[in-house]
Design a protein around this motif. Sequence first.
Motif, PDB file in Angstrom:
ATOM      1  N   ALA A  72       0.767  -1.216  -0.014  1.00 29.07           N
ATOM      2  CA  ALA A  72       0.278  -0.093   0.065  1.00 29.07           C
ATOM      3  C   ALA A  72       0.815   1.311   0.040  1.00 29.07           C
ATOM      4  O   ALA A  72       0.444   2.227  -0.484  1.00 29.07           O
ATOM      5  CB  ALA A  72      -1.148   0.035   1.310  1.00 29.07           C
ATOM      6  N   GLU A 103       1.192   3.897  -3.009  1.00 30.67           N
ATOM      7  CA  GLU A 103       0.843   5.486  -2.682  1.00 30.67           C
ATOM      8  C   GLU A 103       2.021   6.243  -2.961  1.00 30.67           C
ATOM      9  O   GLU A 103       1.815   7.363  -3.841  1.00 30.67           O
ATOM     10  CB  GLU A 103       0.446   5.788  -0.951  1.00 30.67           C
ATOM     11  CG  GLU A 103       0.219   7.155  -0.793  1.00 30.67           C
ATOM     12  CD  GLU A 103      -0.077   7.298   0.605  1.00 30.67           C
ATOM     13  OE1 GLU A 103      -0.141   8.387   1.249  1.00 30.67           O
ATOM     14  OE2 GLU A 103      -0.055   6.085   1.318  1.00 30.67           O
ATOM     15  N   ARG A 104       3.237   6.004  -2.962  1.00 30.71           N
ATOM     16  CA  ARG A 104       4.252   6.297  -3.323  1.00 30.71           C
ATOM     17  C   ARG A 104       4.447   6.596  -4.816  1.00 30.71           C
ATOM     18  O   ARG A 104       4.674   7.675  -5.416  1.00 30.71           O
ATOM     19  CB  ARG A 104       5.499   5.859  -2.988  1.00 30.71           C
ATOM     20  CG  ARG A 104       6.939   6.566  -3.367  1.00 30.71           C
ATOM     21  CD  ARG A 104       7.991   5.668  -2.697  1.00 30.71           C
ATOM     22  NE  ARG A 104       8.272   4.441  -3.484  1.00 30.71           N
ATOM     23  CZ  ARG A 104       8.787   4.271  -4.513  1.00 30.71           C
ATOM     24  NH1 ARG A 104       9.031   5.420  -5.476  1.00 30.71           N
ATOM     25  NH2 ARG A 104       8.703   3.274  -5.182  1.00 30.71           N
ATOM     26  N   ARG A 122       1.697   6.459  -6.733  1.00 31.37           N
ATOM     27  CA  ARG A 122       0.591   7.525  -7.405  1.00 31.37           C
ATOM     28  C   ARG A 122       1.144   8.651  -7.037  1.00 31.37           C
ATOM     29  O   ARG A 122       0.863   9.904  -7.978  1.00 31.37           O
ATOM     30  CB  ARG A 122      -0.667   7.243  -6.296  1.00 31.37           C
ATOM     31  CG  ARG A 122      -1.470   5.982  -6.724  1.00 31.37           C
ATOM     32  CD  ARG A 122      -2.844   5.935  -6.248  1.00 31.37           C
ATOM     33  NE  ARG A 122      -2.997   6.015  -4.795  1.00 31.37           N
ATOM     34  CZ  ARG A 122      -2.923   4.840  -4.018  1.00 31.37           C
ATOM     35  NH1 ARG A 122      -2.895   3.794  -4.688  1.00 31.37           N
ATOM     36  NH2 ARG A 122      -2.872   5.008  -2.740  1.00 31.37           N
ATOM     37  N   GLU A 123       1.798   9.169  -5.920  1.00 30.45           N
ATOM     38  CA  GLU A 123       2.277  10.418  -5.734  1.00 30.45           C
ATOM     39  C   GLU A 123       3.422  10.958  -6.794  1.00 30.45           C
ATOM     40  O   GLU A 123       3.484  12.226  -7.307  1.00 30.45           O
ATOM     41  CB  GLU A 123       2.934  10.423  -4.468  1.00 30.45           C
ATOM     42  CG  GLU A 123       1.907  10.842  -3.278  1.00 30.45           C
ATOM     43  CD  GLU A 123       2.613  10.735  -1.731  1.00 30.45           C
ATOM     44  OE1 GLU A 123       3.521  10.628  -1.817  1.00 30.45           O
ATOM     45  OE2 GLU A 123       1.901  10.658  -0.789  1.00 30.45           O
TER      46      GLU A 123
END
Length: 281
Positions: A63, A67-68, A70-71
């Motif tokens: 996860a 998230e990283r 996506r950022e």
Amino acid sequence: MVVAGAAFLGGTLAASLAEATEQSVQDLVDRTVLLLGWFLAAAIAGMVSKHRLAYLHQAEQRALEAERTREEAALRRAGEERLRIARELHDSLTHSISVIKVQAGVAVHLARKRGQKVPEMLLAIEEAGGEAMRELRATLEVLRDSADGPPGSGLDRLDELVDRARSTGLPATVTISGNQQALPTAVDSAAYRIVQEALTNVTRHAGRASASVHIGYGPGELIVQVDDDGDTCPSGSPPMPGIGLTGMRERVTALGGRLRAAPRPEGGFTIRAELPAKDLS
């Protein structure tokens, strides 16, 4: 741990069998089997818990990695969009502004060469063209470099801004109240842009008018107010929100401030922005 437990149970069973009678052998075997069952159940539960924790850890890592990713993708897309906007601004505006500045400069030069008086409006056009080029270059650098904001576009240049407005024939005054203080970059830039847009609107739409600029420093708050006595709209009528007013409102709202743009009872128009003067970082 499993080997140690098995050895303990085996040793205990052997020692008990050596001392047990025939009657108690069956009971001893039953108890040992029961203990062995509990031991196996505890071992299995421990293994399940260990695997569950490992799975949860892996899921958490996946996860975080997602998230990283996506950022990073969002930052990459934002950077690509900034570059696209920078190219569009450069292609669409730089040439046109340069032509205006050069043409105005040539007209000023020819007028002086012929010994004629250079019209104030022509000088204002030349100066405005140069200023527009400087601000456009600064904006393009910001878009390409992802910096905080265009350098030199704060209230430290307020006098220059008002002088340019005066050079177009607009009588303008400036009053500053309160204890001047260092402002966050975003607030400082927003205050400058609000005054700039307000004076531009007066010049374009108010006809023969004068303007007054008030900058008020309060505890944790900056007041920016620009009043004019022109005929932008009849007293009491609602303002017509154009691109300039909409941009001002968006800028003030983004900083958590308040903006009032409305006709004045005595005639003319007022723009009042209340901006937070504390650090926004």
